[in-house]
Design an enzyme around this catalytic site. Structure first.
Site, PDB file in Angstrom:
ATOM      1  N   LYS A 197       1.242  10.760  11.720  1.00  0.00           N
ATOM      2  CA  LYS A 197       0.451  10.907  10.497  1.00  0.00           C
ATOM      3  C   LYS A 197      -0.963  10.382  10.743  1.00  0.00           C
ATOM      4  O   LYS A 197      -1.194   9.186  10.818  1.00  0.00           O
ATOM      5  CB  LYS A 197       1.061  10.139   9.321  1.00  0.00           C
ATOM      6  CG  LYS A 197       0.409  10.598   8.016  1.00  0.00           C
ATOM      7  CD  LYS A 197       0.482   9.614   6.879  1.00  0.00           C
ATOM      8  CE  LYS A 197      -0.551   8.529   6.943  1.00  0.00           C
ATOM      9  NZ  LYS A 197      -1.968   8.978   6.868  1.00  0.00           N
ATOM     10  N   GLY A 250      -3.770  -0.154  12.203  1.00  0.00           N
ATOM     11  CA  GLY A 250      -4.532  -0.156  10.955  1.00  0.00           C
ATOM     12  C   GLY A 250      -4.717  -1.566  10.447  1.00  0.00           C
ATOM     13  O   GLY A 250      -4.756  -2.524  11.223  1.00  0.00           O
ATOM     14  N   SER A 251      -4.793  -1.689   9.135  1.00  0.00           N
ATOM     15  CA  SER A 251      -5.116  -2.988   8.536  1.00  0.00           C
ATOM     16  C   SER A 251      -3.919  -3.931   8.571  1.00  0.00           C
ATOM     17  O   SER A 251      -2.764  -3.498   8.570  1.00  0.00           O
ATOM     18  CB  SER A 251      -5.563  -2.795   7.089  1.00  0.00           C
ATOM     19  OG  SER A 251      -4.485  -2.325   6.313  1.00  0.00           O
ATOM     20  N   THR A 252      -4.216  -5.204   8.557  1.00  0.00           N
ATOM     21  CA  THR A 252      -3.148  -6.215   8.535  1.00  0.00           C
ATOM     22  C   THR A 252      -2.346  -6.109   7.243  1.00  0.00           C
ATOM     23  O   THR A 252      -1.122  -6.247   7.255  1.00  0.00           O
ATOM     24  CB  THR A 252      -3.766  -7.611   8.750  1.00  0.00           C
ATOM     25  OG1 THR A 252      -4.292  -7.639  10.089  1.00  0.00           O
ATOM     26  CG2 THR A 252      -2.738  -8.721   8.615  1.00  0.00           C
ATOM     27  N   GLY A 255       0.014  -3.305   7.646  1.00  0.00           N
ATOM     28  CA  GLY A 255       1.004  -3.725   8.648  1.00  0.00           C
ATOM     29  C   GLY A 255       2.089  -4.578   8.014  1.00  0.00           C
ATOM     30  O   GLY A 255       3.287  -4.400   8.285  1.00  0.00           O
ATOM     31  N   GLU A 272      -0.640  -2.732  15.657  1.00  0.00           N
ATOM     32  CA  GLU A 272      -1.938  -3.071  16.243  1.00  0.00           C
ATOM     33  C   GLU A 272      -2.884  -3.193  15.059  1.00  0.00           C
ATOM     34  O   GLU A 272      -3.236  -2.185  14.447  1.00  0.00           O
ATOM     35  CB  GLU A 272      -2.330  -1.959  17.221  1.00  0.00           C
ATOM     36  CG  GLU A 272      -3.247  -2.432  18.315  1.00  0.00           C
ATOM     37  CD  GLU A 272      -4.679  -2.316  17.897  1.00  0.00           C
ATOM     38  OE1 GLU A 272      -5.189  -3.296  17.317  1.00  0.00           O
ATOM     39  OE2 GLU A 272      -5.265  -1.262  18.133  1.00  0.00           O
ATOM     40  N   CYS A 306     -11.292  -2.480  15.995  1.00  0.00           N
ATOM     41  CA  CYS A 306     -10.391  -3.613  15.739  1.00  0.00           C
ATOM     42  C   CYS A 306     -10.777  -4.825  16.576  1.00  0.00           C
ATOM     43  O   CYS A 306     -10.643  -5.955  16.134  1.00  0.00           O
ATOM     44  CB  CYS A 306      -8.948  -3.212  15.978  1.00  0.00           C
ATOM     45  SG  CYS A 306      -8.672  -2.454  17.568  1.00  0.00           S
ATOM     46  N   GLU A 403     -11.931  -9.547   8.094  1.00  0.00           N
ATOM     47  CA  GLU A 403     -12.413  -8.433   8.910  1.00  0.00           C
ATOM     48  C   GLU A 403     -13.301  -7.553   8.032  1.00  0.00           C
ATOM     49  O   GLU A 403     -12.842  -6.985   7.047  1.00  0.00           O
ATOM     50  CB  GLU A 403     -11.223  -7.629   9.421  1.00  0.00           C
ATOM     51  CG  GLU A 403     -11.632  -6.457  10.277  1.00  0.00           C
ATOM     52  CD  GLU A 403     -10.443  -5.723  10.899  1.00  0.00           C
ATOM     53  OE1 GLU A 403      -9.556  -5.292  10.147  1.00  0.00           O
ATOM     54  OE2 GLU A 403     -10.425  -5.581  12.132  1.00  0.00           O
TER      55      GLU A 403
HETATM   56  P1  NAI Z   1      -4.948   1.240   6.317  1.00  0.00           P
HETATM   57  O1  NAI Z   1      -4.245   0.276   7.206  1.00  0.00           O
HETATM   58  O2  NAI Z   1      -4.603   1.230   4.879  1.00  0.00           O
HETATM   59  O3  NAI Z   1      -4.729   2.721   6.893  1.00  0.00           O
HETATM   60  C1  NAI Z   1      -4.329   3.011   8.212  1.00  0.00           C
HETATM   61  C2  NAI Z   1      -3.267   4.100   8.199  1.00  0.00           C
HETATM   62  O4  NAI Z   1      -2.133   3.641   7.473  1.00  0.00           O
HETATM   63  C3  NAI Z   1      -3.693   5.403   7.527  1.00  0.00           C
HETATM   64  O5  NAI Z   1      -3.102   6.479   8.229  1.00  0.00           O
HETATM   65  C4  NAI Z   1      -3.077   5.284   6.149  1.00  0.00           C
HETATM   66  O6  NAI Z   1      -2.822   6.531   5.557  1.00  0.00           O
HETATM   67  C5  NAI Z   1      -1.787   4.571   6.446  1.00  0.00           C
HETATM   68  N1  NAI Z   1      -1.194   3.802   5.349  1.00  0.00           N
HETATM   69  C6  NAI Z   1      -1.841   3.145   4.351  1.00  0.00           C
HETATM   70  N2  NAI Z   1      -0.961   2.513   3.569  1.00  0.00           N
HETATM   71  C7  NAI Z   1       0.271   2.762   4.065  1.00  0.00           C
HETATM   72  C8  NAI Z   1       1.596   2.362   3.709  1.00  0.00           C
HETATM   73  N3  NAI Z   1       1.829   1.571   2.674  1.00  0.00           N
HETATM   74  N4  NAI Z   1       2.623   2.787   4.463  1.00  0.00           N
HETATM   75  C9  NAI Z   1       2.422   3.569   5.529  1.00  0.00           C
HETATM   76  N5  NAI Z   1       1.201   3.983   5.922  1.00  0.00           N
HETATM   77  C10 NAI Z   1       0.135   3.579   5.198  1.00  0.00           C
HETATM   78  O7  NAI Z   1      -6.509   0.994   6.516  1.00  0.00           O
HETATM   79  P2  NAI Z   1      -7.718   1.498   5.580  1.00  0.00           P
HETATM   80  O8  NAI Z   1      -7.362   1.338   4.152  1.00  0.00           O
HETATM   81  O9  NAI Z   1      -8.133   2.830   6.021  1.00  0.00           O
HETATM   82  O10 NAI Z   1      -8.850   0.446   5.999  1.00  0.00           O
HETATM   83  C11 NAI Z   1      -8.853  -0.850   5.420  1.00  0.00           C
HETATM   84  C12 NAI Z   1      -9.249  -1.896   6.406  1.00  0.00           C
HETATM   85  O11 NAI Z   1      -8.301  -1.937   7.437  1.00  0.00           O
HETATM   86  C13 NAI Z   1     -10.561  -1.686   7.143  1.00  0.00           C
HETATM   87  O12 NAI Z   1     -11.638  -2.126   6.400  1.00  0.00           O
HETATM   88  C14 NAI Z   1     -10.341  -2.504   8.376  1.00  0.00           C
HETATM   89  O13 NAI Z   1     -10.618  -3.861   8.098  1.00  0.00           O
HETATM   90  C15 NAI Z   1      -8.876  -2.355   8.654  1.00  0.00           C
HETATM   91  N6  NAI Z   1      -8.615  -1.350   9.694  1.00  0.00           N
HETATM   92  C16 NAI Z   1      -8.276  -1.785  10.949  1.00  0.00           C
HETATM   93  C17 NAI Z   1      -8.088  -0.875  11.959  1.00  0.00           C
HETATM   94  C18 NAI Z   1      -7.730  -1.292  13.329  1.00  0.00           C
HETATM   95  O14 NAI Z   1      -8.009  -0.584  14.267  1.00  0.00           O
HETATM   96  N7  NAI Z   1      -7.070  -2.410  13.511  1.00  0.00           N
HETATM   97  C19 NAI Z   1      -8.282   0.557  11.747  1.00  0.00           C
HETATM   98  C20 NAI Z   1      -8.573   0.919  10.382  1.00  0.00           C
HETATM   99  C21 NAI Z   1      -8.745  -0.018   9.416  1.00  0.00           C
END
Ligand code: NAI
Ligand code: MG
Length: 501
Positions: A197, A250-252, A255, A272, A306, A403
């Site tokens: 996804k 993605g975000s903590t 996670g 991660e 990240c 972050e």
């Molecule tokens: P997010 O962690 O919400 O989204 C990442 C992925 O998870 C997307 O594909 C999203 O559709 C999916 N997702 C969201 N909620 C979910 C859930 N409950 N169950 C399963 N999948 C889910 O990150 P978002 O909202 O795009 O960004 C927020 C913050 O996260 C950023 O400001 C940044 O601080 C951090 N982030 C960190 C990343 C990294 O590489 N470690 C990458 C992207 C964001």
């Protein structure tokens, strides 16, 4: 900071225009299908805020179909019995497809995410092809151990590493294709099947990748690509009992939600997550390298990385020179739309991310942080933010602890030669993803590396290497991607003991 004049539109090549005009569907069981609900969502160009195309919006019903397809492919298809070499050949073919269409992929990535086309061309696209080739090399070379038994009697004991099964991969928007490949490469090398996804902000290169997957002839259901939102498609994938493992970047916060959801089935989870990584510059460092290195570490990809070096610790003796140097870099960097060839800092990925980053800048100002350079949004169209350095931050400010995921550096000085004290400050966050040390003193470098609580330590620079394990201590994640650890993340260990007596 130099702002590049932004033309209203860029001339797109025929393949890119043709792709954008398509009805983008879901790749499930080797076929492109619309979402069962018929729903779609908009894909936005972050340099203008305009809609560039629409893609299918999967929800739980589509996830059911995708997981069933991946399950069939794993349990009954040829993939489950495939030899490593066959899998490796397909991964190489997929890598070649990416290279053949590199310019088209780079343009799609830049349109969708906003990143400078220069970076899509030299990093995201070729790096994705190389990661596939690197992981192809592991297929067929994932081995167990033979173990000298300790029981009395005559036992022959050995382990094998079997593929974990169906992987639900959920990825973010900061390196869209590279993140897709970072899951697909090792999962497939290990013999798993996958439901991917992509992030809702950046689905395009994953969809184009799906077309390549069809062309090179992966058996149906081995790789399924379902575009959709986190709250619907993401949640359904995580909750699905047919998924054996969730691999998430993605975000903590998300996670943690995934860990809670997976408690019900105890499916395997690797994470991660975010970071607030320190760059530590000791007084003897080669500043001609450390200054541009520290600058790249926070401003690359507009800080949406990240492992971004978002907290700078420079010794008092060199602090002014270091921060002055990074400020010069920040002023020199060209901010503009990703498709402009000179652009070095593109827009942030989305309106939401723009609000988040400018929200942190406002909070920092209110809490008393001093803006040394930048600090503002740019223009009135698109999601541009100036490269920013904040000084005078204190421990409990949100900009110091959280972050930001934007081009915002918190600069701190230390007046100490005691490495333990320096490390204690650098370690003072809930994260532990990465740290960079700049020094000419080989002994101090290694001592500090030992003291820092982070999964990746870089001494005197360097970047992400597909061969080197990457992942977080503390709240930056579970497990290590890349390298041998990375493929093993998609396996289960089975121990076999034979009683020979
Ligand atoms: P997010 O962690 O919400 O989204 C990442 C992925 O998870 C997307 O594909 C999203 O559709 C999916 N997702 C969201 N909620 C979910 C859930 N409950 N169950 C399963 N999948 C889910 O990150 P978002 O909202 O795009 O960004 C927020 C913050 O996260 C950023 O400001 C940044 O601080 C951090 N982030 C960190 C990343 C990294 O590489 N470690 C990458 C992207 C964001
Ligand atoms: Mg989100």
């Amino acid at each position: 900071m130099t702002v590049i004049d932004r033309p209203q539109s860029f001339a797109l090549t025929e393949p890119v225009r043709g792709f954008l005009k398509k009805q983008h569907q879901l790749l499930i069981g080797g076929k492109w299908v619309p979402a069962l609900s018929g729903k779609t969502f908009d894909v936005i160009d972050p340099s203008t805020g305009e809609v560039i195309t629409k893609v299918a919006a999967a929800d739980a019903a589509d996830i059911d179909l995708a997981v069933a397809a991946a399950r069939r492919a794993f349990d009954h298809g040829p993939w489950g019995k495939s030899k490593g070499l066959e899998r490796a050949k397909l991964l190489w073919k997929l890598a070649d497809k990416i290279d053949e269409h590199a310019e088209e992929m780079a343009t799609l990535e830049t349109l969708d995410n906003g990143k400078p086309i220069k970076m899509s061309r030299i990093a995201d696209i070729p790096g994705s092809a190389e990661n596939l080739r690197y992981n192809a090399g592991w297929a067929g070379k994932i081995t167990g151990d033979t173990i000298p038994a300790s029981l009395p009697g005559n036992f022959h004991s050995y382990t094998v590493r079997e593929p974990v099964g169906v992987v639900g991969a959920i990825i973010p928007w900061n390196f869209p294709l590279a993140m897709a490949i970072a899951k697909i490469g090792p999962a497939l090398a290990a013999g798993c099947t996958i439901v991917l996804k992509p992030a809702e902000q950046t689905p395009l290169t994953a969809i184009r990748l799906g077309e390549f997957i069809q062309e090179v002839g992966f058996p149906e259901g081995v790789i399924n690509i379902v575009t959709g939102f986190g709250e619907t498609a993401g949640v359904a994938l995580v909750d699905h009992p047919g998924v054996d493992k969730v691999a998430f970047t993605g975000s903590t916060a998300t996670g943690k939600a995934i860990v809670r959801a997976c408690a019900a089935t105890l499916k395997r989870v690797s994470l991660e997550l975010g970071g607030k990584s320190p760059t530590v510059i000791l007084p003897d460092a080669d500043l001609a390298k450390a200054i541009p290195g520290a600058s790249r570490s926070i401003f690359f990809n507009s800080g949406q990385v990240c492992a971004a070096g978002s907290r700078l610790f420079a010794h008092k003796k060199i602090f002014d020179e270091v921060v002055g140097g990074i400020a010069e870099e920040a002023k020199r960097l060209k901010v503009g739309p990703g498709l402009s060839p000179e652009t070095e800092i593109g827009p942030l990925v989305s309106e939401e991310q723009f609000q988040r980053v400018t929200g942190y800048l406002a909070a920092g100002a209110k809490e008393g942080a001093r803006v040394m350079v930048g600090g503002q949004s740019v223009g009135n169209r698109g999601y541009f933010v100036e490269p920013t350095i904040l000084a005078d931050t204190v421990r409990d400010m949100s900009v110091r602890q959280e972050e930001i995921f934007g081009p915002v550096l918190c600069a701190m000085s230390f007046d100490d030669e005691d490495l333990e004290k320096i490390a204690a400050e650098a370690n003072d966050t809930t994260y532990g993803l990465a740290a960079t040390i700049w020094t000419r003193d080989i002994s101090a470098g290694h001592k500090l590396a030992k003291l820092l609580k982070a999964g990746s330590i870089r001494i005197n620079g360097g970047g992400l290497d597909h061969a080197v394990p990457f992942g977080g201590y503390k709240q930056s994640g579970w497990g290590r991607e890349n390298g041998k650890d990375g493929v093993e993340l998609f396996t289960e260990v089975k121990a076999v003991s034979v009683n020979l007596s």
